[in-house]
Write a protein that holds these residues in place. Structure first.
Motif, mmCIF file in Angstrom:
data_model
loop_
_atom_site.group_PDB
_atom_site.id
_atom_site.type_symbol
_atom_site.label_atom_id
_atom_site.label_comp_id
_atom_site.label_asym_id
_atom_site.label_seq_id
_atom_site.Cartn_x
_atom_site.Cartn_y
_atom_site.Cartn_z
ATOM 1 N N GLY A 56 14.076 -3.922 -0.411
ATOM 2 C CA GLY A 56 14.075 -4.104 -2.001
ATOM 3 C C GLY A 56 13.547 -4.474 -3.237
ATOM 4 O O GLY A 56 12.087 -3.381 -3.278
ATOM 5 N N GLY A 57 13.049 -5.655 -2.658
ATOM 6 C CA GLY A 57 11.735 -6.597 -3.870
ATOM 7 C C GLY A 57 10.993 -6.294 -3.533
ATOM 8 O O GLY A 57 9.796 -6.165 -3.941
ATOM 9 N N VAL A 58 10.137 -5.908 -2.343
ATOM 10 C CA VAL A 58 9.016 -5.936 -1.534
ATOM 11 C C VAL A 58 8.519 -4.665 -2.024
ATOM 12 O O VAL A 58 7.252 -4.005 -1.635
ATOM 13 C CB VAL A 58 8.755 -6.096 0.134
ATOM 14 C CG1 VAL A 58 9.383 -8.048 0.655
ATOM 15 C CG2 VAL A 58 10.406 -5.622 0.245
ATOM 16 N N GLU A 59 9.576 -3.588 -2.031
ATOM 17 C CA GLU A 59 8.721 -2.126 -2.048
ATOM 18 C C GLU A 59 8.443 -2.835 -3.913
ATOM 19 O O GLU A 59 7.447 -1.523 -4.078
ATOM 20 C CB GLU A 59 9.809 -0.989 -2.179
ATOM 21 C CG GLU A 59 11.027 -1.512 -1.200
ATOM 22 C CD GLU A 59 11.700 -0.142 -0.512
ATOM 23 O OE1 GLU A 59 12.042 0.685 -0.557
ATOM 24 O OE2 GLU A 59 13.187 -1.501 -0.643
ATOM 25 N N ASP A 60 8.363 -2.803 -4.508
ATOM 26 C CA ASP A 60 7.350 -3.460 -5.615
ATOM 27 C C ASP A 60 6.212 -3.730 -5.544
ATOM 28 O O ASP A 60 5.578 -3.086 -6.410
ATOM 29 C CB ASP A 60 8.000 -4.330 -6.831
ATOM 30 C CG ASP A 60 9.225 -3.624 -7.497
ATOM 31 O OD1 ASP A 60 9.557 -2.477 -7.181
ATOM 32 O OD2 ASP A 60 10.433 -4.299 -7.937
ATOM 33 N N VAL A 120 0.932 -5.980 4.708
ATOM 34 C CA VAL A 120 2.374 -6.989 5.116
ATOM 35 C C VAL A 120 3.079 -5.130 5.209
ATOM 36 O O VAL A 120 2.858 -4.604 5.384
ATOM 37 C CB VAL A 120 3.198 -7.296 3.538
ATOM 38 C CG1 VAL A 120 4.231 -7.046 4.345
ATOM 39 C CG2 VAL A 120 2.273 -7.957 3.206
ATOM 40 N N ILE A 121 3.645 -5.682 6.776
ATOM 41 C CA ILE A 121 4.545 -4.887 7.447
ATOM 42 C C ILE A 121 5.450 -5.179 7.203
ATOM 43 O O ILE A 121 6.639 -6.057 7.521
ATOM 44 C CB ILE A 121 4.815 -4.269 9.264
ATOM 45 C CG1 ILE A 121 2.955 -3.923 9.174
ATOM 46 C CG2 ILE A 121 5.327 -3.473 9.280
ATOM 47 C CD1 ILE A 121 2.577 -4.003 10.948
ATOM 48 N N GLU A 155 -6.846 1.903 13.214
ATOM 49 C CA GLU A 155 -6.488 2.852 12.824
ATOM 50 C C GLU A 155 -5.655 2.691 11.581
ATOM 51 O O GLU A 155 -5.583 3.750 10.737
ATOM 52 C CB GLU A 155 -5.330 3.372 13.947
ATOM 53 C CG GLU A 155 -5.745 3.259 15.126
ATOM 54 C CD GLU A 155 -4.737 4.371 15.867
ATOM 55 O OE1 GLU A 155 -4.080 4.611 15.846
ATOM 56 O OE2 GLU A 155 -4.378 3.160 17.585
ATOM 57 N N LEU A 156 -5.243 1.913 10.904
ATOM 58 C CA LEU A 156 -4.656 1.120 9.499
ATOM 59 C C LEU A 156 -6.111 0.414 9.469
ATOM 60 O O LEU A 156 -5.728 -1.334 9.270
ATOM 61 C CB LEU A 156 -3.258 0.445 10.026
ATOM 62 C CG LEU A 156 -2.386 1.836 9.730
ATOM 63 C CD1 LEU A 156 -1.155 1.212 9.800
ATOM 64 C CD2 LEU A 156 -2.716 2.669 8.395
ATOM 65 N N VAL A 157 -6.855 0.325 8.213
ATOM 66 C CA VAL A 157 -7.496 -0.281 7.605
ATOM 67 C C VAL A 157 -6.650 -0.643 6.237
ATOM 68 O O VAL A 157 -7.006 0.184 5.290
ATOM 69 C CB VAL A 157 -8.841 -0.317 7.787
ATOM 70 C CG1 VAL A 157 -10.102 -1.403 7.797
ATOM 71 C CG2 VAL A 157 -8.922 0.168 9.551
ATOM 72 N N PHE A 158 -6.897 -1.717 6.465
ATOM 73 C CA PHE A 158 -6.756 -2.701 4.442
ATOM 74 C C PHE A 158 -7.355 -3.506 3.636
ATOM 75 O O PHE A 158 -8.206 -4.149 4.298
ATOM 76 C CB PHE A 158 -5.632 -3.298 3.514
ATOM 77 C CG PHE A 158 -4.408 -2.591 5.003
ATOM 78 C CD1 PHE A 158 -3.199 -2.015 4.255
ATOM 79 C CD2 PHE A 158 -3.952 -2.515 6.447
ATOM 80 C CE1 PHE A 158 -2.601 -0.726 4.355
ATOM 81 C CE2 PHE A 158 -2.834 -1.599 6.692
ATOM 82 C CZ PHE A 158 -2.324 -1.247 6.127
ATOM 83 N N ALA A 215 0.715 1.956 -0.028
ATOM 84 C CA ALA A 215 0.213 2.983 0.959
ATOM 85 C C ALA A 215 -1.461 1.940 0.996
ATOM 86 O O ALA A 215 -2.008 1.655 2.330
ATOM 87 C CB ALA A 215 0.248 3.998 1.625
ATOM 88 N N GLU A 216 -1.539 1.164 0.258
ATOM 89 C CA GLU A 216 -3.068 0.409 -0.064
ATOM 90 C C GLU A 216 -2.456 -0.795 0.237
ATOM 91 O O GLU A 216 -3.777 -1.377 0.615
ATOM 92 C CB GLU A 216 -3.778 0.419 -1.595
ATOM 93 C CG GLU A 216 -4.049 2.168 -1.817
ATOM 94 C CD GLU A 216 -3.372 3.290 -2.153
ATOM 95 O OE1 GLU A 216 -2.517 2.550 -2.639
ATOM 96 O OE2 GLU A 216 -3.186 4.344 -1.310
ATOM 97 N N THR A 217 -1.495 -1.428 0.511
ATOM 98 C CA THR A 217 -0.740 -2.971 0.496
ATOM 99 C C THR A 217 -0.476 -3.478 2.190
ATOM 100 O O THR A 217 -0.461 -4.545 2.896
ATOM 101 C CB THR A 217 -0.792 -3.404 -0.474
ATOM 102 O OG1 THR A 217 0.719 -2.360 -0.671
ATOM 103 C CG2 THR A 217 -1.457 -3.394 -1.718
ATOM 104 N N GLY A 218 -0.410 -1.902 2.283
ATOM 105 C CA GLY A 218 0.478 -2.044 3.930
ATOM 106 C C GLY A 218 1.765 -1.286 3.870
ATOM 107 O O GLY A 218 1.279 0.034 4.292
#
Length: 395
Positions: free
Chosen positions: A332-336, A326-327, A365-368, A340-343
């Protein structure tokens, strides 16, 4: 013996719109199947002209036992609706009082053979206000979980006072994120909100099997209100198009019709896409079923959220349950749940940062790790976590 809980939502899925408030229904259903006896009661408020108001009064004058409708709201668990008609020129105080009395009449009907031990309001405005009233009249404890953006000054002063009284008299207050907890307390509320993350049902969402795709696919679920900041989303697509020469598709799910799904359209969102020269890259779906939304989540490469404020972020977590990165703006709420491992978190309105990170994900370049993304959400608010949290909250 299962504990009897009466839930008063502030909106709920119905035959006119099956998607509105689906998470309220899904939470109630899971609890009803796991140790609790749940029923829903919901008043449908309308403001009428004088003639229509008097006509409605006459129609219901001798129909007390027909006040409650069990066919309008989507069932399982049992959900009862009833009409609340206001004369549109009444002051706010009278409308609130009229609604409270209507809730009490409906409460008396449904409790003929079933009496709750606890009342649970989903949102203070206005479910919590009515739960507080029923609590006082019927000598029952009540709790509130706040889901809405908590802007007290948005409401009439009479409603503000009723919100404050409900929150400060509830047995417990829940907030669906640390951001939401902070917003409640910033309004000088004398309470101690507990964090109650929304249910994210891992059985409904799965990580898809890897397949070869011809297009890089971006997904957003939004609606045409400033708080969702759809303009920044389309600006980010325009910026991404300048950075990336290849083909891509943006899937946009959303509309501005909350009460009547048959009127759903995406014309405003389409106009933004045209304004930012990305209309040919966009596919719009004004109305999809939950199953269809799941299919779209499965097919995307990345989910983007550009909201100014999110109390929780259900759509973001649903994408994460599908293992999607996710980008999101720092809303607020999404920050919980976004690490760095999820988005990626970016500043509000920073379309360029969104575009740059879209390119990094496209170029790997970004892999999750999809499993890590999914497992974080399940740990926080999957089925088992939600049942345990709510069992403690109802104690």
């Amino acid at each position: 013996m299962r504990k009897k809980i009466l839930i008063i939502p502030s909106w709920y899925p119905n035959t006119d719109n099956e998607l509105i408030g689906t998470f309220f229904k899904e939470q109630a259903q899971l609890l009803n199947e796991n140790g609790f006896d749940i029923k829903i009661i919901y008043g449908i408020e309308k403001e009428l002209g004088l003639f229509d108001y008097l006509k409605s009064r006459l129609k219901h004058a001798f129909s007390k036992n027909k006040l409650v409708n069990r066919s309008y709201l989507i069932q399982d668990p049992e959900a009862c609706s009833f009409s609340i008609n206001h004369y549109k020129k009444w002051p706010t105080k009278w409308k609130l009082q009229n609604s409270k009395k209507a809730y009490q009449k409906a409460f008396e009907i449904i409790t003929n053979s079933w009496c709750p031990e606890l009342i649970h309001a989903q949102c203070t405005a206005n479910g919590g206000i009515y739960a507080h009233y029923l609590s006082k009249i019927n000598k029952l404890p009540f709790v509130i979980i706040e889901h809405q953006t908590f802007l007290l000054n948005y409401y009439h002063k009479k409603t503000q006072r009723a919100i404050r009284e409900a929150i400060e008299n509830a047995s417990k207050i829940g907030a669906v994120s640390y951001h939401q907890q902070r917003c409640i307390l910033m309004n000088s509320m004398d309470c101690n909100p507990e964090i109650i993350w929304n249910l994210m049902d891992e059985q409904k969402f799965q990580i898809p099997v890897k397949t070869e795709k011809s297009k890089f696919t971006i997904l957003a679920i939004t609606y045409p209100q400033l708080i969702k900041d759809s303009e920044t989303f389309f600006r980010s697509l325009e910026a991404f198009k300048e950075l990336y020469n290849g083909d891509f598709e943006a899937i946009i799910i959303g509309n501005d019709s909350f009460l009547d799904g048959s009127k759903a359209n995406s014309s405003y969102l389409e106009s933004l896409a045209k304004k930012h020269n990305v209309l040919d890259n966009c596919t719009f779906y004004p109305k999809l079923t939950r199953t269809e939304i799941n299919v779209k989540l499965q097919s995307c490469d990345v989910f983007v959220s550009t909201s100014v404020a999110e109390t929780y972020g259900v759509a973001v977590r649903e994408a994460m349950l599908c293992g999607k990165p996710v980008i999101a703006t720092k809303s607020g709420g999404v920050e919980d749940s976004i690490t760095a491992e999820t988005g990626v978190l970016v500043n509000l309105k920073d379309a360029e940062a969104i575009a740059e990170n879209l390119l990094k994900i496209k170029n790997k370049e970004l892999v999750f790790n999809p499993e890590a993304i999914r497992s974080l959400v399940i740990k926080q608010s999957g089925r088992a976590a939600f049942i345990k949290t709510m069992t403690d909250f109802y104690t």
